[in-house]
Design a protein around this motif. Structure first.
Motif, PDB file in Angstrom:
ATOM      1  N   GLU A 179      20.465 101.018  54.785  1.00  0.00           N
ATOM      2  CA  GLU A 179      19.123 101.937  55.175  1.00  0.00           C
ATOM      3  C   GLU A 179      19.392 103.179  54.701  1.00  0.00           C
ATOM      4  O   GLU A 179      18.644 104.194  55.006  1.00  0.00           O
ATOM      5  CB  GLU A 179      19.124 101.846  56.698  1.00  0.00           C
ATOM      6  N   ALA A 180      20.475 103.904  54.557  1.00  0.00           N
ATOM      7  CA  ALA A 180      20.424 105.270  53.636  1.00  0.00           C
ATOM      8  C   ALA A 180      20.730 105.357  52.438  1.00  0.00           C
ATOM      9  O   ALA A 180      20.670 106.001  51.825  1.00  0.00           O
ATOM     10  CB  ALA A 180      22.439 105.096  53.951  1.00  0.00           C
ATOM     11  N   GLY A 181      19.740 104.364  51.762  1.00  0.00           N
ATOM     12  CA  GLY A 181      19.832 103.876  50.478  1.00  0.00           C
ATOM     13  C   GLY A 181      20.698 104.436  49.407  1.00  0.00           C
ATOM     14  O   GLY A 181      20.342 104.302  48.153  1.00  0.00           O
ATOM     15  N   LEU A 182      21.553 103.414  49.936  1.00  0.00           N
ATOM     16  CA  LEU A 182      23.337 103.559  48.536  1.00  0.00           C
ATOM     17  C   LEU A 182      23.113 102.056  48.258  1.00  0.00           C
ATOM     18  O   LEU A 182      22.740 100.831  49.029  1.00  0.00           O
ATOM     19  CB  LEU A 182      24.387 104.171  49.968  1.00  0.00           C
ATOM     20  N   ALA A 183      23.872 101.963  47.463  1.00  0.00           N
ATOM     21  CA  ALA A 183      23.895 100.515  46.398  1.00  0.00           C
ATOM     22  C   ALA A 183      25.038  99.609  47.576  1.00  0.00           C
ATOM     23  O   ALA A 183      25.568  99.671  48.104  1.00  0.00           O
ATOM     24  CB  ALA A 183      24.594 100.944  45.500  1.00  0.00           C
ATOM     25  N   VAL A 184      24.851  98.091  47.326  1.00  0.00           N
ATOM     26  CA  VAL A 184      25.157  97.854  48.579  1.00  0.00           C
ATOM     27  C   VAL A 184      25.930  97.062  47.600  1.00  0.00           C
ATOM     28  O   VAL A 184      25.780  95.478  46.537  1.00  0.00           O
ATOM     29  CB  VAL A 184      23.675  96.831  49.116  1.00  0.00           C
TER      30      VAL A 184
END
Length: 264
Positions: free
Chosen positions: A257-262
């Protein structure tokens, strides 16, 4: 708790949960990444959802115009990494000075188990007494540190957080023990809200899984510095941490949701 302390406590958190971003590390480490242009970092983390930021009193003029109505905590002791012993925290301010600097709360670092424990206990006792006069909440950063002390042992951490309550603090920060089951013992050691430190950054997923574990154990949030202010995207990681603390998200969902790589 008096009305003033309760009101100011509300300013540094949301509904009894806390995402605090300490940025007092300039006195400890120097002008490291994220702190040279501290104004931009404060703006980013508070836009990302940090409830409050924390600095030494001298940085206050650089805080207020950039904190987007978030709360403000002034830290009252310090040491440096180039000094003889970084566990030897010395007083750098008073509650009165913090109030003049526009603080909603004050904080103090204590190393329970260190050879400086006695002096730091006395310092915390003085701060809590002075804070009561002004209706200012006290965040105790209570770590288990000293010869032969395991800094992540749940029993030692439980002793540290209870130390903070016994001396009159309102919120206590300590290290994470590594898993939710053991951290429950830490949380159960005190009636104070317990928030976890971030420590050395170990990657976004590891950071958020620690936050998730602490919240599952009954913690009230985080007081997390370098993992947030030194991040390549401080706003995004602050948003992810806030999603775990305030919205109950999993680490994976918060990253996405924060647009960071999972990360795998």
């Amino acid at each position: 708790m008096d009305a003033g302390t309760a009101a100011r406590l509300d300013r540094i958190g949301t509904d009894g949960k806390y995402v605090i971003v300490p940025m007092d590390h300039g006195i400890t480490l120097g002008a490291v990444k994220g702190l040279t242009d501290i104004e931009s970092t404060i703006d980013a983390v508070t836009r990302g959802g940090a409830d409050s930021v924390l600095t030494q009193k001298g940085i206050a003029p650089r805080v207020h115009e950039n904190k987007n109505d978030a709360g403000y905590v002034v830290h009252l002791n310090a040491s440096t990494t180039i000094g003889p012993d970084s566990n030897d925290k010395r007083m750098t301010g008073t509650v009165k000075e913090a109030v003049r600097a526009g603080a909603d709360a004050v904080s103090l670092h204590v190393n329970v188990g260190s050879k400086y424990e006695r002096e730091q206990m006395e310092d915390l006792a003085r701060v809590t007494d002075e804070a009561t006069e002004y209706g200012v909440p006290v965040l105790a950063m209570a770590y288990a540190r000293g010869p032969g002390v395991d800094e992540h042992d749940a029993e030692s951490l439980g002793h540290a957080v209870r130390f903070a309550e016994e001396v009159g603090s309102d919120v206590v920060k300590t290290a994470y023990s590594g898993d939710a089951e053991s951290f429950e013992r830490v949380v159960e050691s005190t009636r104070l809200p317990v928030v976890i430190a971030g420590g050395e950054p170990e990657g976004d997923r590891a950071t958020l899984e620690a936050v998730r574990g602490a919240m599952d154990a009954g913690a009230a949030g985080v007081s997390m510095g370098r993992s947030i202010f030194q991040h390549d995207d401080p706003e995004a990681i602050a948003r992810a941490v806030s999603a775990v603390v305030h919205d109950g998200r999993s680490a994976e969902d918060a990253l996405r949701e924060a647009g960071l790589a999972v990360e795998a």
